[in-house]
Design a protein around this motif. Structure first.
Motif, PDB file in Angstrom:
ATOM      1  N   GLN B  92       0.731 -14.894   3.221  1.00 54.44           N
ATOM      2  CA  GLN B  92       0.318 -14.140   4.101  1.00 54.44           C
ATOM      3  C   GLN B  92       1.965 -13.379   4.297  1.00 54.44           C
ATOM      4  O   GLN B  92       2.102 -11.932   4.553  1.00 54.44           O
ATOM      5  N   LEU B  94       4.289 -12.924   3.284  1.00 53.10           N
ATOM      6  CA  LEU B  94       5.192 -13.351   1.851  1.00 53.10           C
ATOM      7  C   LEU B  94       4.436 -11.405   1.729  1.00 53.10           C
ATOM      8  O   LEU B  94       5.041 -10.671   0.641  1.00 53.10           O
ATOM      9  N   SER B  95       3.047 -11.340   1.127  1.00 51.30           N
ATOM     10  CA  SER B  95       2.675 -10.344   1.336  1.00 51.30           C
ATOM     11  C   SER B  95       2.757  -9.308   1.753  1.00 51.30           C
ATOM     12  O   SER B  95       3.369  -7.779   0.933  1.00 51.30           O
ATOM     13  N   THR B  98       5.768  -8.346   0.688  1.00 51.92           N
ATOM     14  CA  THR B  98       6.383  -7.565  -0.473  1.00 51.92           C
ATOM     15  C   THR B  98       5.737  -6.475  -0.651  1.00 51.92           C
ATOM     16  O   THR B  98       6.106  -5.214  -1.084  1.00 51.92           O
ATOM     17  N   TYR B  99       4.466  -5.787  -0.108  1.00 47.30           N
ATOM     18  CA  TYR B  99       3.977  -4.683   0.507  1.00 47.30           C
ATOM     19  C   TYR B  99       4.975  -3.429   1.029  1.00 47.30           C
ATOM     20  O   TYR B  99       4.895  -2.507   0.370  1.00 47.30           O
ATOM     21  N   ARG B 145      -3.905  -2.276   9.859  1.00 46.49           N
ATOM     22  CA  ARG B 145      -5.202  -3.646   8.908  1.00 46.49           C
ATOM     23  C   ARG B 145      -3.902  -4.005   9.180  1.00 46.49           C
ATOM     24  O   ARG B 145      -4.018  -5.521   9.226  1.00 46.49           O
ATOM     25  N   LEU B 146      -2.891  -3.908   8.578  1.00 44.42           N
ATOM     26  CA  LEU B 146      -1.637  -5.796   8.491  1.00 44.42           C
ATOM     27  C   LEU B 146      -0.973  -5.744   9.674  1.00 44.42           C
ATOM     28  O   LEU B 146      -1.287  -7.411  10.006  1.00 44.42           O
TER      29      LEU B 146
END
Lengths: 204, 204
Positions: B92, B94-95, B98-99, B145-146
């Motif tokens: 999560q 890394l996600s 990466t975004y 959202r993030l």
């Protein structure tokens, strides 16, 4: 059981190969980019970014190819697809994969999805015109500086191989002759003869 | 002893904060982008990509901000800047990162370095024109959202905070009002009052 949302010819191929390679139980669900399914309400409720891949896991949903690749490999450590207990080797792997995601994939995207960064059709055409040049530069860097051999990171096959294989498969459509890069082309030929890779390509 | 090559106002700020936060022994070396030092032979011999950050470690040289952030945090596990022994939590993280590297940083780059993807000045202007719109979309996604709160990934402060703080500091120059995103703006205010962050900003 995992669920992988993928689209043919997208970077989700790498995550699909990783799942198959580790022997994980998974279902692969095709998202129809041709019908713009990734912009539909059903898919946006799964991934509001409207992109692939998405991996639905028992712990929750993951987006971003690099994160999914690392997750699959670290959840199946016996498959040896990422270095363990060696922060430097792991960081070298991340460095290569980040170059693919934030530079090479982005260079490619300017040839097919220029509307992300401009509205004017002339500007979008100009980005498309430059794509072969920027993709060639990226692969020159990979061929001469980053690729170690026999596999991307050296002796050990892993997620960097799956990711490079996926992005290198776009070269021809991007107007670049893949044979300019003999080490990458040889890597590609070996990947294409791998039974796991063959199985995933046939399934997609 | 590490050596960090950085440039003010670049994403290398995040790696600089991570080094300071972990208490690592390091030397920070400024690369003068104003004089195009990153394209000079001396610097290209350190990083042929001509970018920052670069981290020179006892094991070798690392490029790519995300890889460097993960390396610094995993080399100082006691600082707790990345999840340990939890592949999903790590993925999560890394996600999110990466975004930032492959979507948000790329959106920003179209406002300042459009020449990477087009030669025609009109196309470069058109990219610049669209940058506020694409950066706003990215930060809307982060805001709604993030971002979890109180820190990016929830209860634990870490490398995602350093990275978001760095990229959010570009919003004004990109033509976006940071106060449109109250949770990101509050995060930024807390980061700016952190003694480690203050020390690094003063040093740069």
């Amino acid at each position: 059981m995992y669920r992988l949302f993928y689209a043919p010819h997208s970077c989700s191929l790498a995550s699909h190969i990783a799942l198959e390679q580790t022997g994980a139980a998974y279902e692969a669900i095709k998202v129809d980019f041709g019908n713009n399914e990734q912009r539909g309400d059903d898919y946006l409720s799964i991934n509001p970014k409207g992109r692939v891949p998405v991996l639905v896991t028992p712990d929750g949903t993951l987006t971003e190819n690099l994160a999914i690749l690392v997750y699959i490999s670290q959840s199946a450590p016996e498959a040896g697809l990422t270095p363990r207990d060696d922060p430097f080797a792991f960081a070298q792997l991340l460095s290569f994969c980040t170059y693919l995601s934030s530079t090479v994939h982005v260079a490619h995207a300017h040839g097919v999805r220029g509307y992300r960064w401009a509205d004017d059709p002339a500007a979008i055409s100009e980005m498309k015109r430059k794509t072969p040049e920027s993709m060639s530069e990226c692969f020159e860097t990979i061929e001469t500086r980053l690729f170690r051999g026999p596999w991307v990171m050296g002796e050990d096959y892993g997620i960097a191989d799956m990711y490079l294989f996926t992005i290198a498969s776009w070269l021809k459509a991007d107007g670049v002759d893949p044979n300019q890069f003999p080490r990458v082309a040889d890597h590609r030929a070996r990947m294409l003869s791998d039974p796991v890779v063959k199985k995933v390509i046939a399934a997609q």
